[in-house]
Scaffold this motif. Structure first.
Motif, PDB file in Angstrom:
ATOM      1  N   VAL A   1      26.388   3.223  15.042  1.00 35.08           N
ATOM      2  CA  VAL A   1      26.689   4.040  13.862  1.00 35.08           C
ATOM      3  C   VAL A   1      25.480   4.110  12.945  1.00 35.08           C
ATOM      4  N   LEU A   2      24.839   2.944  12.700  1.00 33.05           N
ATOM      5  CA  LEU A   2      23.669   2.922  11.826  1.00 33.05           C
ATOM      6  C   LEU A   2      22.539   3.748  12.413  1.00 33.05           C
ATOM      7  N   SER A   3      22.364   3.670  13.767  1.00 35.27           N
ATOM      8  CA  SER A   3      21.299   4.435  14.418  1.00 35.27           C
ATOM      9  C   SER A   3      21.537   5.923  14.302  1.00 35.27           C
ATOM     10  N   SER A   4      22.778   6.366  14.530  1.00 36.84           N
ATOM     11  CA  SER A   4      23.088   7.799  14.430  1.00 36.84           C
ATOM     12  C   SER A   4      22.985   8.281  12.992  1.00 36.84           C
ATOM     13  N   THR A   5      23.328   7.430  12.039  1.00 39.83           N
ATOM     14  CA  THR A   5      23.248   7.788  10.604  1.00 39.83           C
ATOM     15  C   THR A   5      21.789   7.958  10.178  1.00 39.83           C
ATOM     16  N   SER A   6      20.916   7.041  10.636  1.00 37.50           N
ATOM     17  CA  SER A   6      19.494   7.131  10.274  1.00 37.50           C
ATOM     18  C   SER A   6      18.866   8.369  10.880  1.00 37.50           C
ATOM     19  N   LEU A   7      19.271   8.714  12.121  1.00 34.82           N
ATOM     20  CA  LEU A   7      18.754   9.902  12.747  1.00 34.82           C
ATOM     21  C   LEU A   7      19.184  11.171  11.995  1.00 34.82           C
ATOM     22  N   THR A   8      20.408  11.148  11.503  1.00 36.22           N
ATOM     23  CA  THR A   8      20.927  12.301  10.757  1.00 36.22           C
ATOM     24  C   THR A   8      20.161  12.500   9.455  1.00 36.22           C
ATOM     25  N   LEU A   9      19.883  11.335   8.816  1.00 38.84           N
ATOM     26  CA  LEU A   9      19.163  11.420   7.542  1.00 38.84           C
ATOM     27  C   LEU A   9      17.702  11.841   7.785  1.00 38.84           C
TER      28      LEU A   9
ATOM     29  N   THR B   1      27.405   2.263  22.974  1.00 37.90           N
ATOM     30  CA  THR B   1      27.352   0.803  23.077  1.00 37.90           C
ATOM     31  C   THR B   1      26.362   0.333  24.125  1.00 37.90           C
ATOM     32  N   LEU B   2      26.420   0.939  25.315  1.00 35.29           N
ATOM     33  CA  LEU B   2      25.562   0.490  26.407  1.00 35.29           C
ATOM     34  C   LEU B   2      24.088   0.713  26.088  1.00 35.29           C
ATOM     35  N   ARG B   3      23.759   1.851  25.497  1.00 30.77           N
ATOM     36  CA  ARG B   3      22.352   2.118  25.162  1.00 30.77           C
ATOM     37  C   ARG B   3      21.841   1.109  24.151  1.00 30.77           C
ATOM     38  N   VAL B   4      22.677   0.795  23.169  1.00 34.87           N
ATOM     39  CA  VAL B   4      22.278  -0.170  22.149  1.00 34.87           C
ATOM     40  C   VAL B   4      22.047  -1.547  22.767  1.00 34.87           C
ATOM     41  N   LEU B   5      22.954  -1.966  23.661  1.00 39.81           N
ATOM     42  CA  LEU B   5      22.834  -3.287  24.271  1.00 39.81           C
ATOM     43  C   LEU B   5      21.637  -3.391  25.197  1.00 39.81           C
TER      44      LEU B   5
ATOM     45  N   GLY C   1      31.049  -6.336  21.357  1.00 40.74           N
ATOM     46  CA  GLY C   1      31.930  -5.231  21.024  1.00 40.74           C
ATOM     47  C   GLY C   1      31.677  -4.638  19.656  1.00 40.74           C
ATOM     48  N   VAL C   2      31.730  -5.454  18.634  1.00 38.54           N
ATOM     49  CA  VAL C   2      31.644  -4.951  17.259  1.00 38.54           C
ATOM     50  C   VAL C   2      30.210  -4.646  16.864  1.00 38.54           C
ATOM     51  N   ALA C   3      29.288  -5.605  17.142  1.00 43.42           N
ATOM     52  CA  ALA C   3      27.897  -5.418  16.718  1.00 43.42           C
ATOM     53  C   ALA C   3      27.265  -4.158  17.326  1.00 43.42           C
TER      54      ALA C   3
ATOM     55  N   GLY D   1      34.384   0.298  23.357  1.00 48.22           N
ATOM     56  CA  GLY D   1      33.383   0.999  22.552  1.00 48.22           C
ATOM     57  C   GLY D   1      32.891   2.262  23.234  1.00 48.22           C
ATOM     58  N   VAL D   2      32.669   2.181  24.547  1.00 50.74           N
ATOM     59  CA  VAL D   2      32.228   3.360  25.308  1.00 50.74           C
ATOM     60  C   VAL D   2      33.322   4.411  25.312  1.00 50.74           C
ATOM     61  N   ALA D   3      34.572   3.981  25.487  1.00 47.33           N
ATOM     62  CA  ALA D   3      35.691   4.927  25.526  1.00 47.33           C
ATOM     63  C   ALA D   3      35.877   5.639  24.192  1.00 47.33           C
ATOM     64  N   LEU D   4      35.554   4.982  23.100  1.00 47.35           N
ATOM     65  CA  LEU D   4      35.709   5.592  21.775  1.00 47.35           C
ATOM     66  C   LEU D   4      34.530   6.480  21.399  1.00 47.35           C
ATOM     67  N   GLY D   5      33.533   6.553  22.279  1.00 46.95           N
ATOM     68  CA  GLY D   5      32.423   7.464  22.022  1.00 46.95           C
ATOM     69  C   GLY D   5      31.200   6.829  21.395  1.00 46.95           C
ATOM     70  N   PHE D   6      31.200   5.524  21.223  1.00 44.39           N
ATOM     71  CA  PHE D   6      30.032   4.851  20.672  1.00 44.39           C
ATOM     72  C   PHE D   6      28.979   4.666  21.770  1.00 44.39           C
TER      73      PHE D   6
END
Length: 311
Positions: free
Chosen positions: A303-311, A157-161, A295-297, A150-155
Motif C-alpha cells: 500500500v505504501l509503495s503504491s501510494t508513493s508511486l501515485t504521489l 504481496t509476492l513482489r514485496v516479499l 501477511g500484514v507487513a 494478500g494475493v487474493a485481495l489484490g495486494f
C-alpha cells in the motif's frame, strides 16, 4: 488334539476381536496377540517349540523369525527377546518361567494382559493428543495462508516479499519462525507421547518367578539376569511389605503391576491436558509473529509503495 486347539484359538481370537484389534504398526498389540495365542496353544498341551511352529505356519512373521533362530541353535527365550521392543519382555518372562518351572501358559497370559493394557493406555494418550496436536499443526500454516490471502485481495504481496529489501527481511524472518514453530510443536507432542516400556513389567516377572517356587532372592536374581535392569524400587517396596506382613508376595506384585499401568494411563491423560496449554507458546511466540511478517507487513508495504508511486 487339533480340534481342541482350533476351538481354544477361536475362543481366544473371538474374545480379542470383541475387545478391539490393535492398530497397524502397534508393536504392543501385535505382541499381545501372538503371546495370547501361544498361551492358548501351550494350555492345550502343545510343546513350546511346536507352538511357535504352528504360528509360523499360520503366517506370523515374528513366529517365523523365532523358529528360524531356534533352528540355528539359539535358545528359545533369547530368540524371542531378539525380536525387539516388547518382545524383550516376553523373552524375559519366558526365561524366568522356564528357569523356575512356573506354568508357562499362565505366565504368558499375564504378560499378554500387561502388553494389552500398555497398548490401550498408549491408544488413549494418542487419541487425547490428536485434537491439540492437529489444531497446532493447522495453525502453524496460518502465515502461509495470509500470503495467499494478500494475493487474493489484490495486494502485491509476492513482489514485496521477493524484491523489496524490507520484504526480504520479513520473508526470511517469517520462514524461520514457521520452521521454529514446527520444530517446537513437534518436540512438545513427542514429549507428551513418551512411553517408558511396559509399566509394572518387573513386578509381573518377579511374580512369575515366585509362582514357580523360587525364593525372593533367586526370583530377583533371575529377573535381573533376564532383563539386564537394576532392581525396581516399586518391586522392592512390595517385597518388603510382603515380608513384614507375612503375606504371599505374588498377588501383591500383580496388584502393584496393575496399579502401575493404571497410573501410567492417568499420567498420559494429564500430559495430553497439559499439552493443550503448552502448544499456545509456539503459537504466540512464532506463528503469530510470522503471520504479521508474511501477511500484514507485505500488504502495508504494498500500500505504501503504491501510494508513493501515485504521489
Amino acid at each position: 488334539m487339533s480340534a481342541r486347539v482350533t476351538a481354544l484359538l477361536r475362543t481366544s481370537l473371538f474374545g480379542r476381536w470383541r475387545r478391539g484389534r490393535p492398530a497397524d504398526g502397534d508393536s504392543r498389540g501385535a505382541a499381545a496377540e501372538v503371546v495370547l495365542q501361544l498361551a492358548v496353544l501351550l494350555q492345550a498341551g502343545i510343546a513350546p517349540a511346536r507352538a511357535w511352529q504352528h504360528l509360523a505356519d499360520g503366517g506370523d512373521e515374528t513366529a517365523r523369525a523365532v523358529v528360524a533362530e531356534v533352528t540355528r541353535g539359539v535358545a528359545l527365550a533369547d530368540a524371542v527377546a531378539a525380536r525387539g521392543d516388547e518382545w524383550r519382555e516376553v523373552g524375559a518372562a519366558w526365561h524366568v518361567a522356564s528357569t523356575v518351572g512356573a506354568p508357562l501358559a499362565l505366565s504368558l497370559r499375564s504378560i499378554a494382559a500387561a502388553l494389552r493394557d500398555a497398548r490401550e493406555a498408549a491408544d488413549e494418550v494418542r487419541v487425547a493428543l490428536a485434537e491439540p496436536a492437529g489444531t497446532a499443526r493447522l495453525m502453524s500454516w496460518l502465515p502461509l495462508v495470509a500470503v495467499g490471502l494478500g494475493v487474493a485481495l489484490g495486494f502485491d504481496t509476492l513482489r514485496v516479499l521477493l524484491t523489496n529489501p524490507i520484504g526480504i527481511v520479513c520473508l526470511v524472518a517469517g520462514a524461520g519462525l514457521i520452521f521454529a514453530a514446527h520444530r517446537w510443536t513437534r518436540a512438545l507432542v513427542l514429549k507428551a507421547r513418551r512411553t517408558s516400556g511396559v509399566p509394572g513389567i518387573d513386578a509381573e516377572l518377579v511374580a512369575i518367578g515366585l509362582s514357580g517356587g523360587a525364593s525372593i532372592d533367586r526370583a530377583r536374581s533371575i529377573v535381573q539376569t533376564a532383563t539386564g535392569r537394576e532392581r525396581d524400587d516399586a518391586v522392592e517396596t512390595v517385597l518388603t511389605l510382603s515380608s513384614t506382613a507375612g503375606v504371599p508376595a505374588v498377588e501383591l506384585l500383580r496388584a502393584s503391576a496393575t496399579l502401575a499401568r493404571h497410573r501410567a494411563r492417568t499420567e498420559g491423560r494429564l500430559r495430553a491436558a497439559v499439552l493443550s496449554s503448552r502448544l499456545l507458546l509456539p503459537l504466540g511466540v512464532c506463528t503469530l509473529p510470522a503471520f504479521l511478517l508474511l501477511g500484514v507487513a507485505p500488504m502495508l508495504l504494498s500500500v505504501l509503495s503504491s501510494t508513493s508511486l501515485t504521489l
